[in-house]
Each structure stands twice: as structure tokens, then as C-alpha cells.
Design a protein around this motif. Structure first.
Motif, PDB file in Angstrom:
ATOM      1  N   ALA A 206       0.830  -1.199   0.000  1.00 33.42           N
ATOM      2  CA  ALA A 206       0.000   0.000   0.000  1.00 33.42           C
ATOM      3  C   ALA A 206       0.868   1.254   0.000  1.00 33.42           C
ATOM      4  O   ALA A 206       0.583   2.237  -0.691  1.00 33.42           O
ATOM      5  N   LYS A 207       1.966   1.213   0.744  1.00 35.90           N
ATOM      6  CA  LYS A 207       2.883   2.354   0.804  1.00 35.90           C
ATOM      7  C   LYS A 207       3.546   2.586  -0.548  1.00 35.90           C
ATOM      8  O   LYS A 207       3.675   3.728  -1.007  1.00 35.90           O
TER       9      LYS A 207
ATOM     10  N   ALA B 263       2.322   1.652  -3.472  1.00 36.57           N
ATOM     11  CA  ALA B 263       1.278   2.133  -4.382  1.00 36.57           C
ATOM     12  C   ALA B 263       0.997   3.617  -4.169  1.00 36.57           C
ATOM     13  O   ALA B 263       0.814   4.385  -5.108  1.00 36.57           O
ATOM     14  N   GLU B 264       0.992   4.034  -2.885  1.00 40.31           N
ATOM     15  CA  GLU B 264       0.759   5.443  -2.571  1.00 40.31           C
ATOM     16  C   GLU B 264       1.885   6.313  -3.122  1.00 40.31           C
ATOM     17  O   GLU B 264       1.649   7.389  -3.679  1.00 40.31           O
ATOM     18  N   ALA B 265       3.139   5.823  -2.960  1.00 42.66           N
ATOM     19  CA  ALA B 265       4.284   6.562  -3.479  1.00 42.66           C
ATOM     20  C   ALA B 265       4.221   6.676  -4.998  1.00 42.66           C
ATOM     21  O   ALA B 265       4.507   7.722  -5.574  1.00 42.66           O
TER      22      ALA B 265
ATOM     23  N   ALA C  64       1.503   6.542  -6.826  1.00 41.15           N
ATOM     24  CA  ALA C  64       0.401   7.444  -7.162  1.00 41.15           C
ATOM     25  C   ALA C  64       0.838   8.899  -7.016  1.00 41.15           C
ATOM     26  O   ALA C  64       0.527   9.749  -7.855  1.00 41.15           O
ATOM     27  N   LYS C  65       1.611   9.187  -5.953  1.00 44.92           N
ATOM     28  CA  LYS C  65       2.093  10.546  -5.751  1.00 44.92           C
ATOM     29  C   LYS C  65       3.072  10.943  -6.853  1.00 44.92           C
ATOM     30  O   LYS C  65       3.064  12.084  -7.322  1.00 44.92           O
TER      31      LYS C  65
ATOM     32  N   GLU D  22       1.087  11.667  -9.910  1.00 47.50           N
ATOM     33  CA  GLU D  22       0.396  12.951  -9.733  1.00 47.50           C
ATOM     34  C   GLU D  22       1.362  14.120  -9.916  1.00 47.50           C
ATOM     35  O   GLU D  22       1.035  15.121 -10.559  1.00 47.50           O
TER      36      GLU D  22
END
Length: 245
Positions: free
Chosen positions: A60-61, A63-65, A67-68, A71
Motif C-alpha cells: 500500500a505504501k 502504491a501510494e508513493a 500514485a504521488k 500525480e
């Protein structure tokens, strides 16, 4: 004589007792062993669940990185696109302004020379000419650049006043719109030819002292025809066009 009393309860032999105790101990061991096995199984399951949770959290971490990062890249691309669009708009505006300035310059009139001193004026009397002075003299050193006071087509150029007589020396006449002509005389050199189209401010000659002249200067006329005798006051004309003379 006493009567022997015999017990009604049978006596349990020592071997049987020991067997019972052993059996009871084995049963307890079996029960304890089963409990330990269950505890071991629970610990293993708990450890596996923790590992799965840790792996899920790590994924999850990541994936979040990601995604950021995506972005941020999208924001950077949008910013670059906006900067490019702004630059294009600025360039278009500058081009439009330059075009408008060029159009305004083409439509305007200017002085034929820079850094001058006005000398003989229009219609002034004097012994240097047979009749009254037909133009405005701009006192400048020989070799001063002479420019077209307005865009047009060269209709006269050369010596002998370009056909208007030797008093003018080397001369040029440019045709403009609305029956307006400009004349430049006493030139030291002529840099244009008949039929050439010139723009406002374009260099056409160098000032001089040719013809009937008492000193280096530019003789400038505004005429209603290309020929001598149709001159009007050039200073009044230029001032009417917004030129500071």
C-alpha cells in the motif's frame, strides 16, 4: 476362641494400582501434548497473519508513493503545457504588436534626417534661387543618412535635379498616395533607383552640397506632382501628420 473377621472389600494389588497411575499419567500427557500443539498452531497462524498484514502495508505504501509520483509528473506536465501556452500567447501578442507598430510606422510620416538644424524655410526670399524658396533646408553634415519621409515608389532619381534642373544637384522624388510627392536634393549620393518601392524610414541617400548650394544640407520638398512648381510648405505638412519639426 475368636471368630476371624474377613473384609468384604477385595484388596487391590500393587501392580494394578501402579497400572492405573501410569494410565492416568499417560492421559494427562496426551492432553498436555494436544494443548501444546494447539498453542504452536495458533502462534504460527498469528505470525503468518502479521506477515501478510506487513506485506499488504508495504504494498500500500509503494502504491501510494507511485500514485504521488504519477500525480507530481502530471502536475509538472500540466505546468509545462501552461508555460508553453503562455509563451505562445506572449509571442503571438508580441508579433501582433510588432505588426501593428510596423503598420503604424508605414502609415506615418517622419523627418527625412536626424540631428538637424532648420535653415532656409519655405517661400523665403534670397539670392540663391530665382523665385522664393521651394522647400525646407535641413542643415546637416555631408554624408548624413537621408531616409524616406514616408513609404512610396521612387519616380525620379539621379543628377541634374533628377530632371528638375542642375540647381538641385543630385535629387530623388518619391510618389506617395493622394497626389503627394516628396523631394530630396543636394545629395552627395543616391542609393535608390526609379521604380523601387521604399518604406518609411528606409535609407535612400546621403546628404551633400551638390547643385546650387552654399553649404552641406538637405533640401526637402512636399509636392502635389513629381515636378518643380507644385511644392507646398513641407514643415506645415509634416506637422499636420504629427511630426515634430
Amino acid at each position: 476362641m475368636f471368630e476371624r473377621v474377613t473384609s468384604r472389600f477385595p484388596r487391590t494389588s500393587a501392580p494394578r494400582t501402579r497400572a492405573a497411575v501410569l494410565a492416568a499419567g499417560l492421559g494427562t500427557s496426551v492432553v498436555l501434548g494436544a494443548g501444546v500443539a494447539v498453542a504452536v498452531d495458533n502462534t504460527a497462524a498469528s505470525g503468518a497473519a502479521g506477515a501478510v498484514q506487513a506485506q499488504a502495508a508495504a504494498q500500500a505504501k509503494v502504491a501510494e508513493a507511485q500514485a504521488k509520483a504519477v500525480e507530481a509528473q502530471a502536475a509538472k506536465a500540466q505546468k509545462a503545457a501552461e508555460a508553453k501556452k503562455a509563451a505562445a500567447a506572449k509571442a503571438a501578442q508580441a508579433k501582433k504588436a510588432a505588426k501593428a507598430a510596423a503598420k503604424e510606422k508605414a502609415a506615418s510620416w517622419i523627418d527625412p534626417v536626424e540631428s538637424y538644424k532648420l535653415s532656409a524655410s519655405f517661400a523665403q526670399n534670397g539670392g540663391m534661387w530665382a523665385h522664393k524658396h521651394s522647400g525646407q533646408d535641413y542643415a546637416v553634415p555631408t554624408g548624413t543618412p537621408v531616409v524616406a519621409a514616408h513609404g512610396g515608389t521612387v519616380v525620379k532619381a539621379g543628377g541634374n535635379g533628377a530632371g528638375d534642373g542642375p540647381a538641385y544637384g543630385n535629387a530623388i522624388v518619391i510618389k506617395h498616395g493622394n497626389k503627394t510627392y516628396s523631394q530630396y536634393a543636394h545629395l552627395s549620393s543616391v542609393n535608390v533607383k526609379v521604380g523601387q518601392v521604399v518604406k518609411t524610414g528606409q535609407k535612400i541617400a546621403l546628404s551633400g552640397n551638390t547643385g546650387n548650394s552654399s553649404g552641406p544640407h538637405l533640401h526637402f520638398e512636399i509636392r502635389s506632382t513629381p515636378n518643380y512648381g507644385s511644392a507646398v510648405d513641407p514643415v506645415k505638412f509634416l506637422r499636420g501628420k504629427g511630426v515634430t519639426v
